[in-house]
Design a protein around this motif. Structure first.
Motif, mmCIF file in Angstrom:
data_model
loop_
_atom_site.group_PDB
_atom_site.id
_atom_site.type_symbol
_atom_site.label_atom_id
_atom_site.label_comp_id
_atom_site.label_asym_id
_atom_site.label_seq_id
_atom_site.Cartn_x
_atom_site.Cartn_y
_atom_site.Cartn_z
ATOM 1 N N ASN A 52 5.334 0.024 -7.207
ATOM 2 C CA ASN A 52 4.819 1.282 -6.666
ATOM 3 C C ASN A 52 5.102 2.453 -6.852
ATOM 4 O O ASN A 52 6.574 2.612 -6.516
ATOM 5 N N SER A 53 4.627 3.068 -7.916
ATOM 6 C CA SER A 53 5.144 4.533 -8.336
ATOM 7 C C SER A 53 4.739 5.513 -7.648
ATOM 8 O O SER A 53 4.921 6.796 -7.771
ATOM 9 N N GLY A 54 3.945 5.286 -6.329
ATOM 10 C CA GLY A 54 3.744 6.252 -5.446
ATOM 11 C C GLY A 54 4.618 6.686 -4.373
ATOM 12 O O GLY A 54 5.706 6.085 -4.562
ATOM 13 N N LYS A 55 4.268 7.458 -3.512
ATOM 14 C CA LYS A 55 4.967 7.924 -2.438
ATOM 15 C C LYS A 55 4.270 7.418 -1.036
ATOM 16 O O LYS A 55 5.129 7.606 -0.076
ATOM 17 N N THR A 56 3.391 6.624 -1.211
ATOM 18 C CA THR A 56 2.908 5.869 -0.139
ATOM 19 C C THR A 56 3.014 4.238 -0.257
ATOM 20 O O THR A 56 3.027 4.046 -1.401
ATOM 21 N N MET A 57 2.840 3.576 0.641
ATOM 22 C CA MET A 57 2.698 2.189 0.743
ATOM 23 C C MET A 57 1.614 1.813 0.095
ATOM 24 O O MET A 57 0.542 2.216 -0.034
ATOM 25 N N HIS A 58 1.649 0.479 -0.827
ATOM 26 C CA HIS A 58 0.674 0.150 -1.702
ATOM 27 C C HIS A 58 0.913 -1.595 -1.585
ATOM 28 O O HIS A 58 1.964 -1.815 -1.349
ATOM 29 N N GLU A 59 -0.361 -2.142 -1.817
ATOM 30 C CA GLU A 59 -0.354 -3.675 -1.845
ATOM 31 C C GLU A 59 -1.087 -4.209 -2.741
ATOM 32 O O GLU A 59 -2.351 -3.605 -3.171
ATOM 33 N N MET A 60 -0.799 -5.382 -3.651
ATOM 34 C CA MET A 60 -1.497 -6.014 -4.544
ATOM 35 C C MET A 60 -2.234 -7.324 -3.820
ATOM 36 O O MET A 60 -1.193 -8.377 -3.649
ATOM 37 N N VAL A 61 -3.358 -7.527 -3.279
ATOM 38 C CA VAL A 61 -3.783 -8.561 -2.849
ATOM 39 C C VAL A 61 -4.816 -9.261 -3.698
ATOM 40 O O VAL A 61 -5.739 -8.658 -4.180
ATOM 41 N N LEU A 62 -4.778 -10.754 -4.165
ATOM 42 C CA LEU A 62 -5.751 -11.195 -5.024
ATOM 43 C C LEU A 62 -6.691 -12.002 -4.210
ATOM 44 O O LEU A 62 -6.592 -12.220 -2.880
ATOM 45 N N GLY A 63 -7.735 -12.347 -4.614
ATOM 46 C CA GLY A 63 -9.057 -12.887 -3.732
ATOM 47 C C GLY A 63 -10.155 -12.717 -4.492
ATOM 48 O O GLY A 63 -10.417 -12.219 -5.809
ATOM 49 N N THR A 64 -11.227 -13.244 -4.114
ATOM 50 C CA THR A 64 -12.440 -13.093 -4.531
ATOM 51 C C THR A 64 -13.072 -11.855 -4.121
ATOM 52 O O THR A 64 -12.457 -11.032 -2.969
ATOM 53 N N ILE A 65 -14.068 -11.170 -4.407
ATOM 54 C CA ILE A 65 -14.547 -9.865 -4.106
ATOM 55 C C ILE A 65 -14.955 -10.049 -2.708
ATOM 56 O O ILE A 65 -14.677 -8.949 -1.709
ATOM 57 N N LYS A 66 -15.705 -11.003 -2.168
ATOM 58 C CA LYS A 66 -16.053 -11.285 -0.721
ATOM 59 C C LYS A 66 -14.595 -11.338 0.173
ATOM 60 O O LYS A 66 -14.723 -10.633 1.189
ATOM 61 N N ASP A 67 -13.458 -12.082 0.042
ATOM 62 C CA ASP A 67 -12.371 -11.993 0.515
ATOM 63 C C ASP A 67 -11.667 -10.667 0.668
ATOM 64 O O ASP A 67 -11.546 -10.127 1.829
ATOM 65 N N LEU A 68 -11.753 -9.784 -0.356
ATOM 66 C CA LEU A 68 -11.144 -8.446 -0.220
ATOM 67 C C LEU A 68 -12.038 -7.516 0.305
ATOM 68 O O LEU A 68 -11.444 -6.611 1.348
ATOM 69 N N VAL B 173 4.240 -3.483 -1.271
ATOM 70 C CA VAL B 173 5.395 -2.791 -2.137
ATOM 71 C C VAL B 173 5.663 -1.243 -1.665
ATOM 72 O O VAL B 173 4.685 -0.522 -1.654
ATOM 73 N N ALA B 174 6.758 -1.059 -1.045
ATOM 74 C CA ALA B 174 7.354 0.004 -0.667
ATOM 75 C C ALA B 174 7.409 1.129 -1.747
ATOM 76 O O ALA B 174 7.338 0.849 -3.038
ATOM 77 N N PRO B 175 7.410 2.600 -1.555
ATOM 78 C CA PRO B 175 7.431 3.497 -2.466
ATOM 79 C C PRO B 175 8.617 3.390 -3.359
ATOM 80 O O PRO B 175 9.705 3.258 -3.007
ATOM 81 N N GLY B 176 8.252 3.225 -4.958
ATOM 82 C CA GLY B 176 9.336 3.166 -5.567
ATOM 83 C C GLY B 176 10.103 2.040 -5.918
ATOM 84 O O GLY B 176 10.942 1.741 -6.575
ATOM 85 N N LYS B 177 9.526 0.902 -5.211
ATOM 86 C CA LYS B 177 9.962 -0.429 -5.490
ATOM 87 C C LYS B 177 9.043 -1.412 -6.285
ATOM 88 O O LYS B 177 8.010 -0.868 -6.462
ATOM 89 N N THR B 178 9.727 -2.585 -6.569
ATOM 90 C CA THR B 178 8.775 -3.511 -7.341
ATOM 91 C C THR B 178 8.864 -4.761 -6.621
ATOM 92 O O THR B 178 9.978 -5.157 -6.206
ATOM 93 N N GLU B 179 7.721 -5.534 -6.560
ATOM 94 C CA GLU B 179 8.021 -6.827 -5.842
ATOM 95 C C GLU B 179 7.417 -7.905 -6.775
ATOM 96 O O GLU B 179 6.557 -7.430 -7.570
ATOM 97 N N ARG B 180 7.576 -9.175 -6.618
ATOM 98 C CA ARG B 180 7.067 -10.230 -7.441
ATOM 99 C C ARG B 180 6.127 -11.323 -6.604
ATOM 100 O O ARG B 180 6.573 -11.490 -5.703
ATOM 101 N N MET B 181 5.241 -11.731 -7.523
ATOM 102 C CA MET B 181 4.643 -12.799 -6.843
ATOM 103 C C MET B 181 4.292 -13.698 -8.131
ATOM 104 O O MET B 181 4.024 -13.176 -9.103
ATOM 105 N N VAL B 182 3.999 -15.003 -7.695
ATOM 106 C CA VAL B 182 3.815 -16.139 -8.657
ATOM 107 C C VAL B 182 2.345 -16.671 -8.309
ATOM 108 O O VAL B 182 2.285 -17.388 -7.200
#
Ligand code: CU
Length: 165
Positions: free
Chosen positions: A84-100, A123-132
């Motif tokens: 997250n290179s921004g200044k607000t909270m962001h998240e990456m959520v995987l799914g089908t278009i319907k799910d999302l 992911v909080a601003p400035g942080k990096t999170e991992r998912m497998v």
């Protein structure tokens, strides 16, 4: 030795045996995070020890994912390093278009809603999170940021899982 004594000894051994086995299992579970076997249309949680590819994804306050398109082969186990290179909270959520779409609508109605699944990285601003994640089936899937308003602003990416590019 009387029969009753033999039974007592056998019993003592079996109890010791089961306690020991339980201890081993508990330790193994602590060392290796339990991986969900829940199968989704877009795959299942991946084993960090079986990662075949690492993909870096950047999220910005411009409401964009970089890259915004990914090609993955069926069976690949991908480690996403989500920054997250921004200044607000962001998240990456995987799914089908319907799910999302459904999930994004729910988030708009209940902005305080919190949850954690193996197919999402908050992911909080400035942080990096991992998912497998292991992509088990071919298809067209997506990743979106479901922080209220972000998905609607176009914070979405596309994943094509196929044997050909
Ligand atoms: Cu976002």
């Amino acid at each position: 030795m009387k029969f009753s004594q033999m039974v007592m000894i056998a019993l003592a051994f079996s109890i010791t045996g089961s306690v020991f086995a339980h201890g081993e299992k508990t330790r193994a579970a602590k060392e290796n995070k339990v991986i969900s076997t829940d199968e989704k249309p877009f795959g299942r949680e991946g084993d960090p020890k079986k990662v075949t590819r690492t993909v870096k994804v950047d999220m910005s306050d411009k409401m964009r994912f970089t890259p915004s398109e990914l090609h993955i082969k069926p069976g690949e186990t991908v480690r996403f390093e989500v920054k997250n290179s921004g200044k607000t909270m962001h998240e990456m959520v995987l799914g089908t278009i319907k799910d999302l779409k459904e999930h994004a609508e729910l988030m708009l109605k209940h902005p305080g809603m919190e949850h954690d699944e193996p197919y999402m990285a908050h992911v909080a601003p400035g942080k990096t999170e991992r998912m497998v994640w292991r992509f088990t089936k071919p298809g067209e899937f997506y990743y979106g940021c479901l922080v209220p308003g972000h998905f609607e602003a176009g914070m979405i990416g596309k994943i094509t899982v196929s044997t050909t590019k």
